[in-house]
Design a protein around this motif. Structure first.
Motif, PDB file in Angstrom:
ATOM      1  N   ALA A 191       0.825  -1.211   0.000  1.00  0.00           N
ATOM      2  CA  ALA A 191       0.000   0.000   0.000  1.00  0.00           C
ATOM      3  C   ALA A 191       0.859   1.261   0.000  1.00  0.00           C
ATOM      4  O   ALA A 191       0.403   2.321  -0.438  1.00  0.00           O
ATOM      5  CB  ALA A 191      -0.928   0.002   1.203  1.00  0.00           C
ATOM      6  N   ALA A 192       2.092   1.157   0.475  1.00  0.00           N
ATOM      7  CA  ALA A 192       2.956   2.344   0.564  1.00  0.00           C
ATOM      8  C   ALA A 192       3.285   2.899  -0.819  1.00  0.00           C
ATOM      9  O   ALA A 192       3.297   4.110  -1.022  1.00  0.00           O
ATOM     10  CB  ALA A 192       4.233   2.012   1.309  1.00  0.00           C
ATOM     11  N   ARG A 193       3.542   2.016  -1.787  1.00  0.00           N
ATOM     12  CA  ARG A 193       3.849   2.470  -3.136  1.00  0.00           C
ATOM     13  C   ARG A 193       2.662   3.220  -3.733  1.00  0.00           C
ATOM     14  O   ARG A 193       2.811   4.291  -4.323  1.00  0.00           O
ATOM     15  CB  ARG A 193       4.209   1.280  -4.012  1.00  0.00           C
ATOM     16  N   GLN A 194       1.477   2.697  -3.547  1.00  0.00           N
ATOM     17  CA  GLN A 194       0.271   3.351  -4.071  1.00  0.00           C
ATOM     18  C   GLN A 194       0.036   4.698  -3.388  1.00  0.00           C
ATOM     19  O   GLN A 194      -0.311   5.684  -4.038  1.00  0.00           O
ATOM     20  CB  GLN A 194      -0.936   2.438  -3.870  1.00  0.00           C
ATOM     21  N   ILE A 195       0.271   4.757  -2.110  1.00  0.00           N
ATOM     22  CA  ILE A 195       0.103   6.011  -1.366  1.00  0.00           C
ATOM     23  C   ILE A 195       1.111   7.047  -1.854  1.00  0.00           C
ATOM     24  O   ILE A 195       0.762   8.225  -2.056  1.00  0.00           O
ATOM     25  CB  ILE A 195       0.246   5.760   0.145  1.00  0.00           C
ATOM     26  N   CYS A 196       2.344   6.636  -2.091  1.00  0.00           N
ATOM     27  CA  CYS A 196       3.378   7.571  -2.566  1.00  0.00           C
ATOM     28  C   CYS A 196       3.025   8.116  -3.944  1.00  0.00           C
ATOM     29  O   CYS A 196       3.123   9.322  -4.180  1.00  0.00           O
ATOM     30  CB  CYS A 196       4.736   6.888  -2.604  1.00  0.00           C
TER      31      CYS A 196
ATOM     32  N   ARG B 184       0.091   8.286  -5.292  1.00  0.00           N
ATOM     33  CA  ARG B 184      -1.103   9.121  -5.163  1.00  0.00           C
ATOM     34  C   ARG B 184      -0.711  10.508  -4.638  1.00  0.00           C
ATOM     35  O   ARG B 184      -1.229  11.527  -5.094  1.00  0.00           O
ATOM     36  CB  ARG B 184      -2.088   8.446  -4.210  1.00  0.00           C
ATOM     37  N   LEU B 185       0.211  10.547  -3.678  1.00  0.00           N
ATOM     38  CA  LEU B 185       0.681  11.822  -3.137  1.00  0.00           C
ATOM     39  C   LEU B 185       1.425  12.625  -4.204  1.00  0.00           C
ATOM     40  O   LEU B 185       1.223  13.838  -4.338  1.00  0.00           O
ATOM     41  CB  LEU B 185       1.588  11.581  -1.932  1.00  0.00           C
ATOM     42  N   ILE B 186       2.267  11.961  -4.983  1.00  0.00           N
ATOM     43  CA  ILE B 186       2.997  12.647  -6.059  1.00  0.00           C
ATOM     44  C   ILE B 186       2.021  13.198  -7.089  1.00  0.00           C
ATOM     45  O   ILE B 186       2.135  14.348  -7.529  1.00  0.00           O
ATOM     46  CB  ILE B 186       4.018  11.686  -6.700  1.00  0.00           C
ATOM     47  N   GLY B 187       1.043  12.389  -7.480  1.00  0.00           N
ATOM     48  CA  GLY B 187       0.063  12.832  -8.471  1.00  0.00           C
ATOM     49  C   GLY B 187      -0.784  13.988  -7.979  1.00  0.00           C
ATOM     50  O   GLY B 187      -1.029  14.954  -8.708  1.00  0.00           O
TER      51      GLY B 187
END
Length: 158
Positions: free
Chosen positions: A60-65, A67-70
């Motif tokens: 989930a950390a990769r997806q959260i990162c 999403r934050l970048i986007g």
């Protein structure tokens, strides 16, 4: 404010003169230097080797990162889009002022060139140039008028 000093203060300060207790305990030297804080604590630093430990991957950390970048990129694009008209208006103002200054400069240049032209084309200046270059008006009898018909025939023969 509830600090350790104020909490302990109610136990150590006497409420009345009769409640006062002596600060020196029996068998204790009153002139002895008090111990340093944490003097009796011994800290042992153990060397820990974490070279064989692998970090657990959090999916989930990769997806959260990402999403934050986007979302940060989208926010930056929105802010730039909102500030773009203001920036455009500011740049247009600078360009207008530059063009005004250039127009004034060109008008001054034109006026100075016109003044210089009138000075150079004045009859007195032209007469002075004619004298310098030895231009003289021909005498009336030295002027030869060409007959238009004869010159046309000569040109036609050639």
């Amino acid at each position: 404010m509830a600090t350790l000093a104020t909490m302990l203060d109610r136990y150590t300060t006497p409420q009345a003169a009769g409640d006062a207790r002596p600060r020196v305990l029996a068998g204790e030297d009153p002139f002895e230097v008090p111990a340093f804080p944490n003097e009796d604590v011994y800290l042992y630093v153990k060397h820990i080797d974490n070279t064989r430990v692998l970090r657990e991957v959090d999916p989930a950390a990769r997806q959260i990162c990402w999403r934050l970048i986007g979302s940060s990129f989208a926010f930056a694009v929105v802010v730039i889009a909102l500030l773009l008209p203001t920036l455009n208006r500011l740049m247009a103002g600078y360009k207008m002022e530059t063009l005004r200054q250039e127009r004034q400069r060109l008008e001054l240049d034109r006026a100075s060139l016109e003044l210089e032209e009138t000075k150079l084309l004045s009859p007195a200046r032209l007469e002075q140039l004619a004298r310098m270059q030895r231009f003289v008006d021909p005498a009336p009898e030295a002027v030869v008028y060409l007959d238009g018909n004869k010159s046309d025939q000569i040109l036609a023969k050639k």
